[in-house]
Each structure stands twice: as C-alpha cells, then as structure tokens.
Enzyme design. Structure first.
Site, PDB file in Angstrom:
ATOM      1  CG  ASN A 180      -4.991   8.120  -0.462  1.00  0.00           C
ATOM      2  OD1 ASN A 180      -5.169   7.116   0.465  1.00  0.00           O
ATOM      3  ND2 ASN A 180      -5.990   8.858  -0.644  1.00  0.00           N
ATOM      4  CG  ASN A 181      -4.336   2.914  -5.596  1.00  0.00           C
ATOM      5  OD1 ASN A 181      -5.245   2.198  -5.215  1.00  0.00           O
ATOM      6  ND2 ASN A 181      -4.399   3.301  -7.002  1.00  0.00           N
TER       7      ASN A 181
ATOM      8  CG  HIS B  22      -1.616   1.265   1.288  1.00  0.00           C
ATOM      9  ND1 HIS B  22      -2.895   1.318   0.502  1.00  0.00           N
ATOM     10  CD2 HIS B  22      -1.557   2.350   1.796  1.00  0.00           C
ATOM     11  CE1 HIS B  22      -3.489   2.552   0.709  1.00  0.00           C
ATOM     12  NE2 HIS B  22      -2.609   3.246   1.441  1.00  0.00           N
ATOM     13  CB  CYS B  23       2.087   3.410  -2.652  1.00  0.00           C
ATOM     14  SG  CYS B  23       3.155   4.811  -2.827  1.00  0.00           S
ATOM     15  N   GLY B  24       1.515   4.982   0.569  1.00  0.00           N
ATOM     16  CA  GLY B  24       0.791   6.062   1.168  1.00  0.00           C
ATOM     17  C   GLY B  24       0.809   7.519   0.242  1.00  0.00           C
TER      18      GLY B  24
END
Ligand SMILES: [Zn+2]
Ligand SMILES: [Zn+2]
Length: 328
Positions: free
Chosen positions: A194-195, A189-191
């Site tokens: 946001n996805n 999950h890539c902050g």
C-alpha cells in the site's frame, strides 16, 4: 490412494493458478496457456462476472462493483496488507501446529522453534518498514534537491511540470495516481505494501523480497527435515522393506514412502509445496529486481521503454505497409 491423488491434483491446480496469475505476463510465457489463464483470471473472468451481475441484478449493482473495484485497485487501501498478514499468520500457525511437536527431532534441534519465530518477526518488520517508509515524495521543499540529484537528459526526461502537484518533475520521478504524489526514482506502486516503491524505500523492498525468499526456503527445508526425521524415527523404510519384500533401496521404495507421507503428513506436505512455490516466485521477482538495480533501471523505465519499443515496431510496420502499397 484416491485421496492422495486428489490432494496432488489439488496442489498442482493451485500451483498453476498462482503461477499463471502472478507470472502470466512474463515474456517466457508469451503465447502459452499460462498467458491465456492469466488473461482469463485478470480480465476475462472479471468481464463475465460484470456482465452476469448486470444481467441478473441490474446496472446499479454493476456500478457498485465498479466503485468497489475503484476503491480496491485505484485508491490507497490496506486490503492486500491485511491479506499478507493473514497469509503469514495462518501459514506460521499451521507450521507451529503441525511441525513443532516433532521439533527437536532426528535432524532438527530445538533451536528452530525460536529461529523460525525470529525469521517471521524480521519478515514482518521489513514489511512494515517498506509499507510505512517514505518512498521519496517530491514536495515544494525538497524539489530543488531532487532536481540537482536527477538532472534531465533531454532524451527520455525533459524539463516538465507535474500537472497535479504543480511542481517541476525531476528526471526518473513519476506521479503516482493512487497515492496522488510525485515520487523520486519511481519504481512502481506496490499494492501489497500500500505504498510506492521509490528512491528511499527500494532497499527495504529488496530486503523484504530476499528475506521472504530465504524464509520460504528455510521453511521448505525444515519441514522436509521434519518428515525425513519421522521416517527415520518410525523406521518406515525398514518396515516397508519387510512389508513389500523390496530390496532396501530408496528408489524402489520411494512411491510407497511418498504414499505413506501423503497419508500421514498431508498438512506438512501441503505447507512444504506452498512454501516451495512461493520461494520460487519470490526468487524470480527478487532476481528481476536485482537485475534492474544492478543496471540502475526502474520497473517504470522498463515499461516506458517497452511502450517506446512497441511504438517503434508499429512505426516500422506502418513504413513496411506503406512501402508495399507503393510497390502495388
Ligand atoms: Zn505529481
Ligand atoms: Zn503510490
């Protein structure tokens, strides 16, 4: 002279903090002070801060900080997306403001005013594409397709159902607790985006990393050429040669040239150092992900294997202890 050294120290400390924060957990930094700084920045400092808040403002404030942390770290939120936009916007603004006056210059043609804008625009486009594309959400409608595309190997992946989504979990998928959905070929999950990064948007993510690396490299070289152009146009080397009476060799004059540059063009130098550091970080990150892609592995699987490895090591250790106790 003092101000210049202060500037250099400031740059070095900033670089150390950024590198420690982003890369402190990398295996090459294991046991080094970079790992310790990383631990302090990610756990220690926050723990002290929480204790401080609790002692000064009471437990209600600690709860408020914790719920803010929950919102920022465990729920989908655009915080890092906003930070990315601000960083790229502010950096480009300073580049335009401090360098465009010298473009076209001795080494750079006027076209770089437009190509730099195009590079940033493509970068933002790739960011939007990765952020807002479907990473490969597994739903009741498409689960059968994913199950046949990713069959169970019964070694790492056995037949399982997601306890939250109540649908079968295809091999290599994972339930993202932040987005609350199952994602096929889940990477992480890539902050910043946001996805989730999964089956369908890994290619955009890779393009994003590669493009931003090239963009930072382009920026570093272009600003370097702007400064080299200024040196040439203002005949700085000739003036310094006469002033100091040193032979016209670049190596002898280098400290004076650097000092002159730091005094006259410190914004451009700071931008160049910043872009060079970000370029190096992006190169490392892209290289790591490219290696994973080439071996058809995901970040999630690597972390699973590391956990397995740790369990195996602990198991081995326990056996050794048992054996030594038996000998006693
Ligand atoms: Zn799920
Ligand atoms: Zn997610």
């Amino acid at each position: 002279m003092g101000v210049e050294w202060l500037l250099v120290c400031h740059g070095l400390v900033t670089a150390l903090v950024i590198v420690s924060f982003l890369c402190g957990r990398w295996p090459i930094f294991e046991g080094t002070f970079i790992q310790r700084i990383h631990h302090f920045l990610t756990f220690g400092a926050y723990d002290y801060f929480l204790r401080f808040v609790g002692a000064v403002f009471g437990s209600k404030c600690t709860d408020a900080v914790l719920s803010l942390e929950y919102y920022c770290c465990d729920r989908p939120n655009p915080l890092l997306q906003i930070i990315y936009t601000v960083i790229i916007g502010v950096t480009y603004y300073f580049i335009v403001k401090s360098c465009f006056a010298y473009i076209p210059g001795y080494y750079l043609s006027g076209i770089h005013r437009y190509t730099s804008f195009l590079a940033v625009a493509v970068g933002i486009l790739l960011f939007l594409l990765t952020s807002f594309s479907d990473p490969g959400t597994v739903s009741t409608e498409n689960v059968s397709q994913y199950l046949s595309a990713y069959p169970y190997d019964n070694i790492i992946y056995a037949e399982k159902e997601c306890t939250t989504c109540k649908i079968p979990k295809p091999a290599r998928s994972k339930h993202c607790s932040i987005c609350n959905r199952c994602v096929a070929r889940f990477d992480h999950h890539c902050g910043w985006m946001n996805n989730c990064i999964g089956e369908k948007n890994t290619r955009y993510f890779m393009a994003f990393l590669l493009w931003h690396f090239l963009m930072c490299l382009y920026g570093t070289i272009a600003i370097g050429l702007v400064l080299a152009g200024r040196l040439k146009e203002l005949k700085v080397i000739d003036i310094l040669t006469v002033y100091y009476g040193i032979e016209n060799s670049f190596m002898d004059l280098a400290p004076n040239v650097v000092q002159w540059l730091l005094g006259s063009y410190n914004t451009q130098i700071l931008l160049m150092v910043f872009l060079a550091i970000v370029a190096m970080l992006l190169a490392g990150f892209f290289g790591y992900h490219a290696k994973l892609c080439l071996s058809n592995t995901t970040t999630n699987e690597v972390s699973m294997w590391i956990t397995d490895l740790q369990v195996a090591r602990l198991y081995g250790l326990a056996k050794k202890v048992k054996r030594s106790k038996g000998q006693c």
